[in-house]
Design a protein around this motif. Structure first.
Motif, PDB file in Angstrom:
ATOM      1  N   LEU A  78      63.797  74.646  29.103  1.00 15.83           N
ATOM      2  CA  LEU A  78      62.988  73.568  28.537  1.00 15.83           C
ATOM      3  C   LEU A  78      63.635  73.162  27.219  1.00 15.83           C
ATOM      4  N   ASP A  81      63.047  67.554  23.222  1.00 17.46           N
ATOM      5  CA  ASP A  81      63.650  66.236  22.979  1.00 17.46           C
ATOM      6  C   ASP A  81      62.835  65.427  21.970  1.00 17.46           C
ATOM      7  N   SER A  82      61.961  66.093  21.214  1.00 21.94           N
ATOM      8  CA  SER A  82      61.133  65.358  20.249  1.00 21.94           C
ATOM      9  C   SER A  82      61.876  65.132  18.936  1.00 21.94           C
ATOM     10  N   ILE A  83      61.159  64.534  17.980  1.00 19.12           N
ATOM     11  CA  ILE A  83      61.813  63.846  16.868  1.00 19.12           C
ATOM     12  C   ILE A  83      62.699  64.732  15.989  1.00 19.12           C
ATOM     13  N   SER A  84      62.211  65.907  15.591  1.00 14.36           N
ATOM     14  CA  SER A  84      63.020  66.711  14.667  1.00 14.36           C
ATOM     15  C   SER A  84      64.281  67.209  15.362  1.00 14.36           C
ATOM     16  N   TRP A  86      65.725  65.627  17.796  1.00  8.51           N
ATOM     17  CA  TRP A  86      66.571  64.433  17.958  1.00  8.51           C
ATOM     18  C   TRP A  86      67.380  64.187  16.683  1.00  8.51           C
ATOM     19  N   VAL A  87      66.693  64.258  15.537  1.00  4.12           N
ATOM     20  CA  VAL A  87      67.394  64.057  14.257  1.00  4.12           C
ATOM     21  C   VAL A  87      68.504  65.093  14.094  1.00  4.12           C
ATOM     22  N   MET A  88      68.255  66.316  14.544  1.00  2.00           N
ATOM     23  CA  MET A  88      69.226  67.401  14.364  1.00  2.00           C
ATOM     24  C   MET A  88      70.233  67.494  15.515  1.00  2.00           C
ATOM     25  N   TYR A  90      69.886  67.153  19.195  1.00  6.51           N
ATOM     26  CA  TYR A  90      69.686  67.847  20.478  1.00  6.51           C
ATOM     27  C   TYR A  90      70.482  67.193  21.609  1.00  6.51           C
ATOM     28  N   ASN A 119      61.503  68.727  27.274  1.00  8.16           N
ATOM     29  CA  ASN A 119      60.175  69.165  26.874  1.00  8.16           C
ATOM     30  C   ASN A 119      59.796  68.572  25.532  1.00  8.16           C
ATOM     31  N   VAL A 120      58.491  68.341  25.344  1.00 10.80           N
ATOM     32  CA  VAL A 120      58.040  67.840  24.041  1.00 10.80           C
ATOM     33  C   VAL A 120      58.104  68.957  23.011  1.00 10.80           C
ATOM     34  N   CYS A 121      58.034  68.542  21.766  1.00  7.95           N
ATOM     35  CA  CYS A 121      58.125  69.398  20.579  1.00  7.95           C
ATOM     36  C   CYS A 121      57.663  70.830  20.827  1.00  7.95           C
ATOM     37  N   LEU A 122      58.524  71.791  20.511  1.00  4.16           N
ATOM     38  CA  LEU A 122      58.205  73.205  20.711  1.00  4.16           C
ATOM     39  C   LEU A 122      57.594  73.848  19.470  1.00  4.16           C
ATOM     40  N   CYS A 125      60.171  73.056  14.323  1.00  5.11           N
ATOM     41  CA  CYS A 125      60.985  71.920  13.878  1.00  5.11           C
ATOM     42  C   CYS A 125      61.876  72.243  12.688  1.00  5.11           C
TER      43      CYS A 125
END
Lengths: 154, 424
Positions: A78, A81-84, A86-88, A90, A119-122, A125
């Motif tokens: 999993l 793929d969420s925002i933090s 993405w910024v870093m 992934y 998967n959404v934010c784990l 972050c």
């Protein structure tokens, strides 16, 4: 056919709630824990234990991300793929995994070892990018570490 | 600086056992409340402390409780649910409390349950928090064995059952009425309000849903009083707050600090400033569903009132930084992809509007945007805004979009004009 053990576990879950139906998510989890996923036949058997129609139970099963209605590999990756993440960066991890395993999101390697899912934010972050394989959380993941991480899951 | 919630949390060791927790004053608040205070007195104390809900809405906790029907003739069982379904992208504060000190949460849940007269309580935990689940199961067992849970707690009339429920995904579960549907084994769709859960919640019975951090404040408020709790803060909103910073900073992390530290202090002092070579461009102050704040807002205190006055929401208090080398269109596209995917699909504007927004942003990001796309984005921020959808998901999704269109409009227009992303 559900096994005696699965039936006993589902009956236990039913005993904990005021209405049979309320145990349905737990029941799906029981089946998935034993079989890796929930087939149409398992869904029908589980529904009948809960006094639900298969369609009603399927409406619940298909709503949630982590009830699998298709077969998955021995290990499920999993990837957050969420925002933090993405910024870093992934996306580099994603591309590397897809290339290495030769699969896309939702697919399983031919040897049945890995399934790859976004998967959404784990919720980790501050240590992005992150991914989970089964119950194991990996943080601050780098491409260099990926091979070693995969190696842990045979 | 006092850090009541995290004082006994050490990330490099196991959480406190029940005996260790008692040794540092744990469960004293339960003793005090059950043996010396009436439930009404606990509600008044918490109302007076000005504790505001830490899940993001910021509603006064004691006031929320006061809507629960009390007395001998009310519907039973009544329920208390700890919302531990932390799924707001960019948020990782409750994880720290859940993994670090589960007995503190259980003590807070006992106090909240006593105040509202709950008979049964649940921890609704997201599936991903495996370590937390392990600690909570152990702590609940210990609390039963020590007589803090079960029948006639501390020899009083008060009894309370507690269970852990682990979810199976979906952002919607964080919305309190959708969470109750999930607990009942249904699709996690929000319910119509009224009736509010305080009156008709889980299985139609009076129910309170409180965030983990909110509940963890309670033992300290009962032990030390409302004035002490207010004194922890630098501003009008009481207490400490678990703040977090993620993105291209030197030391991303989460810290318990007095309510009202500024964004600048968080970014520059606690997170160690931006990584070398990166500049601060903006931040979502409290998770994915909050409006961007920019450089001019750096000295704004991070509390509910001040952040609202600056045009955003404090939300969860965990901040996501946008740096100058990250494309704002790509950033917002990532957020809208999340919201479009997590929409429950019940109401049309959200189900149809969010994927449209996502597609428009993707085409702009790829250099395929048209000038009229700006107009499409603008009207969605209105039509998916408050009052036009069944729940707060789509309005929340529009917060980062509308503020990005305000502060970074030139960046959007440059993509369209140049037919490419300037960051690629």
């Amino acid at each position: 056919m559900l096994t005696t053990e699965e039936i006993a576990q589902i009956e236990h879950e039913i005993s904990l709630v005021p209405q049979k139906k309320a145990a349905c998510i737990e029941a799906l989890k029981v089946v998935q824990q034993h079989r890796g996923w929930v087939s149409d036949e398992d869904l029908k058997d589980t529904a009948s234990m809960l006094g639900m129609s298969p369609e009603e139970l399927d409406s619940v099963a298909t709503f949630y991300n982590l009830i699998f209605r298709q077969p998955v590999g021995r290990h499920v990756i999993l990837l957050c793929d969420s925002i933090s993440c993405w910024v870093m960066g992934y996306e580099q991890i994603r591309d590397h995994l897809m290339q290495k395993l030769q699969i896309k999101y939702g697919e399983t390697t031919p040897d049945g070892r890995f399934t790859l899912l976004p998967n959404v934010c784990l919720g980790t972050c501050d240590r992005a990018p992150a991914l989970m394989i089964d119950d194991h959380l990996y943080e601050n993941v780098t491409i260099e570490e990926l091979d070693g991480i995969l190696h842990h899951h045979r | 600086m006092e850090r009541p919630l995290t004082k006994h949390i050490h990330p490099d060791r196991e959480p406190l056992s029940l005996q260790e927790y008692e040794r540092v004053g744990g469960y004293q608040a339960v003793r005090k409340a059950l043996l010396e205070l009436t439930p009404e007195a606990v509600v008044t104390l918490v109302k007076d402390s000005n504790l505001r809900g830490r899940g993001g809405a910021g509603f006064n906790t004691g006031l929320k409780w006061s809507f629960v029907p009390m007395g001998p003739d009310v519907p039973r069982p009544k329920y208390l649910v700890a919302n531990a379904d932390e799924m707001e992208p960019g948020t990782f504060k409750d994880r720290m409390l859940l993994e670090g000190n589960p007995h503190q949460l259980i003590e807070g849940m006992i106090l909240a349950s006593y105040a509202i007269g709950a008979d049964i309580s649940y921890v609704f935990l997201r599936w991903a928090y495996k370590k937390a689940a392990h600690g909570i199961i152990k702590a609940i067992q210990e609390a039963y064995a020590a007589g803090y849970l079960g029948q006639n707690i501390l020899g009083t009339e008060f009894s309370l059952e507690m269970h852990l429920h682990t979810g199976v995904g979906r952002y919607m579960c964080g919305e309190e009425t959708a969470l109750l549907n999930a607990l009942e084994g249904k699709r996690a769709m929000p319910r119509a309000k009224p009736p509010f859960p305080q009156v008709s919640g889980l299985y139609g019975k009076p129910t309170i849903v409180n965030n983990v951090e909110t509940l963890c404040c309670l033992p300290h408020i009962v032990n030390h009083g409302a004035e002490w709790f207010k004194g922890l803060s630098r501003t009008q909103d009481a207490g400490t707050k678990i703040y977090g910073v993620s993105g291209k900073v030197k030391r991303p992390g989460a810290w318990e600090l007095p309510m009202g530290v500024t964004i600048r202090e968080l970014v520059e002092e606690y997170a160690g400033g931006m990584l070398d070579g990166y500049k601060f461009k903006g931040a979502l102050p409290g998770g994915a569903s909050t409006d961007f704040l920019v450089e001019q807002h750096l000295d704004t205190p991070m509390d509910y009132t001040s952040i609202a006055a600056a045009g955003s929401r404090m939300g969860t208090g965990t901040m996501i930084i946008l740096d100058d080398q990250t494309c704002p269109v790509g950033f917002v596209h990532n957020l809208q992809h999340f919201f479009a995917q997590e929409s429950c699909g019940f109401c049309t504007p959200c189900r149809e509007g969010l994927p449209w927004v996502e597609k428009v942003l993707l085409s702009i990001d790829r250099g395929e945007g048209r000038p009229e796309d700006m107009n499409i984005l603008d009207f969605h921020t209105k039509y998916l805004g408050p009052g036009n959808t069944f729940c707060a998901l789509a309005p929340g999704a529009m917060e980062p979009l509308q503020s990005a269109l305000k502060y970074f409009r030139e960046d959007f227009e440059r993509h369209i004009h140049d037919h490419q992303c300037p960051w690629k």
